[in-house]
Motif scaffolding. Structure first.
Motif, mmCIF file in Angstrom:
data_model
loop_
_atom_site.group_PDB
_atom_site.id
_atom_site.type_symbol
_atom_site.label_atom_id
_atom_site.label_comp_id
_atom_site.label_asym_id
_atom_site.label_seq_id
_atom_site.Cartn_x
_atom_site.Cartn_y
_atom_site.Cartn_z
ATOM 1 N N LEU A 101 0.827 -1.209 0.000
ATOM 2 C CA LEU A 101 0.000 0.000 0.000
ATOM 3 C C LEU A 101 0.861 1.259 0.000
ATOM 4 N N ILE A 104 -11.717 2.747 2.535
ATOM 5 C CA ILE A 104 -11.571 2.115 3.856
ATOM 6 C C ILE A 104 -12.187 2.960 4.978
ATOM 7 N N TYR A 116 -8.367 4.932 -2.291
ATOM 8 C CA TYR A 116 -8.130 3.959 -1.226
ATOM 9 C C TYR A 116 -8.651 4.481 0.112
ATOM 10 N N PRO A 118 -0.938 5.706 3.748
ATOM 11 C CA PRO A 118 -0.178 4.529 4.161
ATOM 12 C C PRO A 118 1.230 4.786 4.685
ATOM 13 N N GLU A 149 -3.321 -0.480 7.293
ATOM 14 C CA GLU A 149 -4.734 -0.118 7.106
ATOM 15 C C GLU A 149 -5.431 0.072 8.449
ATOM 16 N N ASP A 184 0.756 -4.545 5.413
ATOM 17 C CA ASP A 184 -0.361 -3.781 4.855
ATOM 18 C C ASP A 184 -1.573 -3.824 5.773
#
Length: 431
Positions: A297, A391, A387, A353, A337, A333
């Motif tokens: 990421l 999320i 992204y 990230p 997250e 990753d």
């Protein structure tokens, strides 16, 4: 001050020469002949200065013999014409936001300083800058050098391995900026750049340079924001500072360690990496064994053979520091997250990230409430809009500068991972 080649100590050159050639013989990195020392009693006086004057002073310690203080202040004022912020996340944890420049990345600091000072030294001869990028460097380099006379820029990046937004930022400019999508990973792109510097024919025909973090001008520019971080901290907290740095090519950490060597009282650095954990494994085993680069990421940190690591080894050796005391952590990753989600839901802070990796490493290693923790925010979260929106189930509005570039045509060439192919391109277009 003189600078020497880490791989060949007999190659000793001026700052101007190191700036222009970028890489020494045997692909050696240049390093200061000595690290300027600032006495502890003078640190607070320097920290009381404003950012531009302090930065000019710090940089003058490395290059004052080659450029006047007056001209250096002008250069720094042009390069560092955007803010940096120390933002409180919770209690004793802060983020040093370095992404408020024109391409929303910390790399704007080093690259803009390099472009301004290279422009200052460059006269009539054309310079070709070759740069590999795993994400944000490309945009920073392209925008810093765009439309500067007698400087041509070629940026190589791994095809389909950076975000569309990152790609659009530097692949849509044209003019003196050429971009090449390479069938491979970042290390492959970096290897093509290094092979070009080692090629006798190319070196004899054109003046090659690199704007990657291997260039000494970028490295010393990054020293300035570590001092600025301390300037924004109350005096009572300055002796308990722990700084967590998201590491890819390790230039950021190198600059931080130089700052410490100069006298900045950093208690500890944490080298936070993604799953590309070559340095962490080396610190544990003493064996340098890069593996195949893993796509993560945090794509700008997808580097398995970091360029600046030899400088860190050199710094530890000349200071007689114990390398075992360098803290490092590899973050998956999944944890990355989870950290982004936690920062948003618990502290209403939106990050991306790379910065999230630095946050997690800091959070997991900070020991007690007296420690003052800083993690570096290296990229604006809007650069990972799709992204982050997915999320966090929110909508991040793109800054206008990014929206405009998303509408433009990608002008990149598509190349195989082949040096002969790339060399022929250089010969055809620049010789």
């Amino acid at each position: 001050m003189k600078f020497y080649n880490i791989n060949n100590h007999k190659e000793i050159i001026s700052f101007k020469q190191a700036l222009k050639i970028g890489l020494g013989k045997n692909q050696g990195l240049f390093f200061p002949s000595f690290i300027p020392k600032i006495h502890l009693k003078n640190i607070n006086e320097i920290l009381d200065m404003d950012f531009i004057n302090r930065s000019s002073y710090l940089l003058s310690l490395f290059i004052k013999d080659e450029i006047s203080s007056k001209d250096l202040i002008k250069i720094v004022n042009k390069a560092f014409n955007f803010p940096l912020k120390l933002v409180n996340i919770k209690d004793n944890i802060f983020c040093l936001e370095l992404f408020h420049g024109p391409t929303l990345s910390f790399k704007d600091f080093g690259v803009r300083f390099m472009s301004q000072i290279l422009n200052y030294f460059t006269k009539q001869k054309k310079i070709i800058i070759l740069t590999a990028t795993s994400g944000d460097t490309g945009a920073a380099v392209a925008h810093a050098f765009y439309n500067i006379n007698n400087i041509e820029v070629i940026i190589l990046y791994p095809k389909n391995k950076i975000s569309i937004l990152q790609e659009k930022l530097f692949c849509t400019l044209g003019k003196n900026i050429k971009t090449i999508a390479v069938q491979g990973n970042f290390d492959d792109c970096q290897k093509l750049v290094k092979q070009s510097f080692e090629d006798t024919y190319l070196r004899n025909k054109v003046i090659l340079n690199s704007a990657n973090s291997i260039n000494i001008s970028r490295l010393i520019a990054q020293i300035c924001y570590y001092f600025e971080a301390f300037a924004q901290i109350s005096k009572k907290n300055r002796n308990n500072v722990i700084i967590s740095i998201p590491c890819g090519n390790f230039g950021n950490l190198t600059a931080g360690l130089i700052s410490k060597s100069m006298g900045l009282p950093v208690k500890k650095f944490i080298a936070a990496t993604n799953s590309n954990d070559t340095v962490l494994r080396y610190l544990k085993s003493g064996i340098w064994k890069p593996k195949k680069t893993i796509t993560t990421l945090s794509n700008a940190m997808d580097v398995s053979n970091p360029n600046n690591w030899p400088r860190i080894l050199e710094l530890f050796q000349i200071n007689n520091w114990d390398l075992n005391k360098l803290s490092s952590q590899s973050i998956s990753d999944c944890i990355t997250e989870q950290s982004i989600i936690k920062l948003y839901h618990q502290y209403e802070y939106i990050t991306e990230p790379h910065s999230a990796i630095a946050y997690y490493a800091l959070y997991s290693k900070i020991k007690h409430e007296k420690e003052f923790g800083i993690f570096l925010g290296t990229a604006h979260p809007a650069k990972f809009q799709n992204y982050i929106n997915k999320i966090l189930k929110i909508t991040i509005q793109l800054p206008i500068v990014l929206t405009n570039y998303m509408k433009k045509e990608n002008l990149s060439y598509n190349f195989p991972n082949n040096f002969t192919y790339f060399k022929n391109f250089l010969i055809k277009n620049y010789i």
